[in-house]
Design an enzyme around this catalytic site. Structure first.
Site, short mmCIF file in Angstrom:
data_model
loop_
_atom_site.label_atom_id
_atom_site.label_comp_id
_atom_site.label_asym_id
_atom_site.label_seq_id
_atom_site.Cartn_x
_atom_site.Cartn_y
_atom_site.Cartn_z
N THR A 120 0.82 -1.21 0.00
CA THR A 120 0.00 0.00 0.00
C THR A 120 0.85 1.26 0.00
O THR A 120 1.90 1.31 0.65
CB THR A 120 -0.93 0.00 1.24
OG1 THR A 120 -1.66 -1.21 1.26
CG2 THR A 120 -1.89 1.17 1.19
N GLY A 125 -4.40 2.46 -2.59
CA GLY A 125 -4.85 1.46 -1.65
C GLY A 125 -5.36 0.25 -2.39
O GLY A 125 -4.61 -0.66 -2.76
N SER A 152 2.21 -2.64 8.53
CA SER A 152 2.26 -3.26 9.86
C SER A 152 3.61 -3.94 10.10
O SER A 152 4.25 -4.44 9.18
CB SER A 152 1.15 -4.31 10.00
OG SER A 152 -0.12 -3.71 10.02
N ARG A 234 -5.73 -12.62 3.77
CA ARG A 234 -7.18 -12.66 3.96
C ARG A 234 -7.58 -13.85 4.84
O ARG A 234 -8.52 -13.75 5.64
CB ARG A 234 -7.89 -12.72 2.61
CG ARG A 234 -7.93 -11.39 1.88
CD ARG A 234 -8.84 -11.43 0.68
NE ARG A 234 -8.27 -12.17 -0.43
CZ ARG A 234 -7.52 -11.63 -1.39
NH1 ARG A 234 -7.25 -10.33 -1.36
NH2 ARG A 234 -7.04 -12.35 -2.37
N GLN A 270 -34.65 -8.31 27.06
CA GLN A 270 -34.80 -9.01 25.78
C GLN A 270 -34.00 -8.36 24.65
O GLN A 270 -33.55 -9.05 23.72
CB GLN A 270 -36.28 -9.09 25.40
CG GLN A 270 -37.07 -10.06 26.27
CD GLN A 270 -38.50 -10.21 25.82
OE1 GLN A 270 -39.08 -9.31 25.22
NE2 GLN A 270 -39.09 -11.37 26.10
N GLN A 328 -22.27 -1.36 23.03
CA GLN A 328 -23.62 -0.94 23.44
C GLN A 328 -24.06 -1.66 24.71
O GLN A 328 -24.65 -1.06 25.61
CB GLN A 328 -24.61 -1.24 22.30
CG GLN A 328 -25.97 -0.57 22.45
CD GLN A 328 -25.89 0.93 22.20
OE1 GLN A 328 -24.93 1.41 21.62
NE2 GLN A 328 -26.88 1.66 22.66
N HIS A 330 -22.16 -2.79 27.02
CA HIS A 330 -21.36 -2.29 28.14
C HIS A 330 -21.71 -0.85 28.49
O HIS A 330 -21.27 -0.36 29.55
CB HIS A 330 -19.87 -2.37 27.80
CG HIS A 330 -19.27 -3.74 27.92
ND1 HIS A 330 -19.60 -4.77 27.06
CD2 HIS A 330 -18.37 -4.25 28.80
CE1 HIS A 330 -18.91 -5.85 27.40
NE2 HIS A 330 -18.17 -5.56 28.45
N GLU A 355 -6.04 -6.00 3.69
CA GLU A 355 -5.99 -7.16 2.79
C GLU A 355 -7.16 -7.17 1.81
O GLU A 355 -7.66 -8.23 1.44
CB GLU A 355 -5.95 -8.49 3.58
CG GLU A 355 -5.10 -8.52 4.82
CD GLU A 355 -3.69 -7.98 4.64
OE1 GLU A 355 -3.24 -7.81 3.50
OE2 GLU A 355 -3.04 -7.68 5.65
#
Length: 384
Positions: A120, A125, A152, A234, A270, A328, A330, A355
Site C-alpha cells: 500500500t 490502496g 504493519s 485474507r 430481551q 452498546q 457495556h 488485505e
C-alpha cells in the site's frame, strides 16, 4: 493431531496469561514490548504455518487458523504482525530462489528475523496494481524510489517484501533489508485501531539493491507474489475476525451476567438477549465458513481462494457488528479502557479495510457468482 491440539491449548494459555491482561495498555502505549515478541518467537508461533524443513511447526490450515483466532482474541495488533510476517514468508517459500529460502526461512520461522509486507502507498490502496514506487536498473543492481504507507510490523521488521514498478516489466517484488542506505521508516501514531502493530510509512530514496533481492520474476510482483500473499493475509484476517467475534461474545455475556439495571440482571433484558443471539449466530456461521475454507485450502481446491475471500468479507463485517453491539451492551463502561470492547470496535473496523476492503471483496464475490452461473448454464445446454 494430538500434538497440534496441544499447540492450540498452549497458545490459549499464553493468550490468557501473557497477552489479554496487557492488551489495552499496549494499545495506549502504541507498542507491543520486545520481551513479549521474543517470548512469542521462542515458543515458535512466528513459524506456526511454515514447513518443518525450515524450522516451522508445519500446522495444517485448520490449526493455523485456530491460532489466528486465538491471537486475535488477545490482541489484533499481534495478529497483524503475525499476518504480514507470514505473508512475506509464504511468498519466499513459493517464489524465492534456493539462496533466498536458505537465508530467510529458518530465521523467519524461529522469529530471529521478522518480516513486513509493503504494498500500500500514500495514494494507492485498493488500486494496488497501479503502484507508483519505482525500481530502475543501475548496472548490475537496482535503484528503488518511492513510498509505502500503513505497513504493519515495520517498526520491528528486518526484511520487507516491497512491490515496485519495474521500468520494463511492471510490478515486481523485492526483498529489502532494514538499514539499506536511503531506506527510512517513520512510525505512524494515533491510529484508529491496530495501534500496537508497529504501523509505519516507508520511504525509499535511491535505495541500491542487488539482483539477489528480486523475488520471483520481473513483472510478477502483483499477479503472482502479492496475489499469493494477499490470499494468505485474507485467510489470517478471516480467522482473526472469527476470534474477535468470539471475544466480543465472551465479554458481553460476562458483563450481562454480572451487571444489574433497574433492579434486574442485564441478561434478562430481551433487547440485550437479541444482540447476544446475533453475536452467537454470527460466531457459529463465521467459524463454519472458516473451517470450510481451511478444508478447501488443505485439499488445494480451486474454490479455496473464493472461500477465503468470502470468509474475510463475512467475518470482518460480522466482527464490526459484534464489537459495536458489545460496546452498546457495556454502555458507558464500553467506551473506557477498563474493558476491552472499545479496542475490539476500533480493531474490527480496520479489519474491514486491510488485505482488500469489504467493497473489493464484494466485487470479487459477485464476479465469481456470475461466472459460476455462466458455467452452470453452459453445462446445462451441453447436456440438453
Amino acid at each position: 493431531m494430538a500434538a497440534m491440539h496441544e499447540t492450540i491449548e498452549r497458545l490459549r494459555t499464553f493468550i490468557d496469561t501473557a497477552i489479554l491482561p496487557f492488551s489495552n495498555e499496549w494499545e495506549e502505549r502504541e507498542a507491543i514490548p520486545d520481551d513479549l515478541l521474543a517470548d512469542f518467537a521462542k515458543q515458535g508461533y512466528f513459524g506456526a504455518f511454515m514447513p518443518a524443513e525450515w524450522g516451522g511447526m508445519e500446522l495444517d490450515n485448520l490449526r493455523f487458523g485456530e491460532c489466528c483466532a486465538e491471537i486475535a482474541r488477545g490482541s489484533v495488533s499481534l495478529l497483524s504482525m503475525l499476518t504480514v510476517h507470514n505473508m512475506t514468508a509464504q511468498a519466499i517459500l513459493r517464489w524465492g530462489s534456493n539462496d533466498q529460502k536458505k537465508r530467510w526461512l529458518p530465521a523467519l520461522a524461529s522469529g530471529e528475523k521478522r518480516a513486513a509486507f509493503a504494498l500500500t502507498e500514500p495514494s494507492i490502496g485498493s488500486d494496488a496494481s497501479n503502484i507508483a514506487t519505482s525500481v530502475m536498473h543501475d548496472g548490475d543492481n537496482f535503484r528503488l524510489n518511492g513510498a509505502k504507507k500503513w505497513i504493519s510490523f515495520s517498526t520491528k521488521a528486518d526484511v520487507f517484501l516491497v512491490i515496485a514498478r519495474c521500468e520494463e516489466h511492471g510490478p515486481t517484488a523485492f526483498l529489502l533489508e532494514r538499514g539499506t542506505p536511503g531506506f527510512e521508516i517513520t512510525p505512524m501514531k494515533g491510529l484508529l485501531g491496530f495501534r500496537a502493530a508497529g504501523v509505519s510509512e516507508l520511504t525509499f530514496d535511491n535505495c541500491r539493491i542487488g539482483t539477489d533481492s528480486l523475488l520471483g520474476i520481473s513483472g510478477g510482483g502483483f499477479s503472482y507474489v502479492a496475489g499469493h500473499s494477499l490470499d494468505h493475509g485474507r485467510y489470517c484476517v478471516g480467522w482473526g475476525c472469527t476470534g474477535l467475534i468470539g471475544a466480543c461474545l465472551d465479554a458481553s455475556v460476562s458483563y450481562a451476567r454480572e451487571r444489574t439495571q433497574f433492579d434486574r440482571p442485564l441478561r434478562s433484558n430481551q433487547l440485550i438477549q437479541a444482540m447476544i443471539a446475533d453475536m452467537s449466530t454470527d460466531y457459529t456461521a463465521s467459524r463454519a465458513l472458516a473451517e470450510k475454507a481451511a478444508a478447501s485450502r488443505e485439499n488445494i481446491e480451486p474454490e479455496s481462494i473464493m472461500l477465503t475471500t468470502t470468509l474475510k468479507y463475512f467475518s470482518s463485517k460480522a466482527a464490526l457488528k459484534a464489537a459495536s453491539d458489545a460496546v452498546q451492551i457495556h454502555g458507558g463502561n464500553g467506551c473506557g479502557s477498563d474493558y476491552p470492547v472499545q479496542r475490539y470496535l476500533r480493531d474490527a473496523k480496520i479489519c474491514e479495510i486491510i488485505e482488500g476492503s469489504s467493497q473489493m471483496q464484494q466485487l470479487m464475490i459477485a464476479r465469481d457468482t456470475f461466472s459460476s452461473a455462466a458455467r452452470r448454464n453452459r453445462k446445462r445446454r451441453r447436456k440438453s
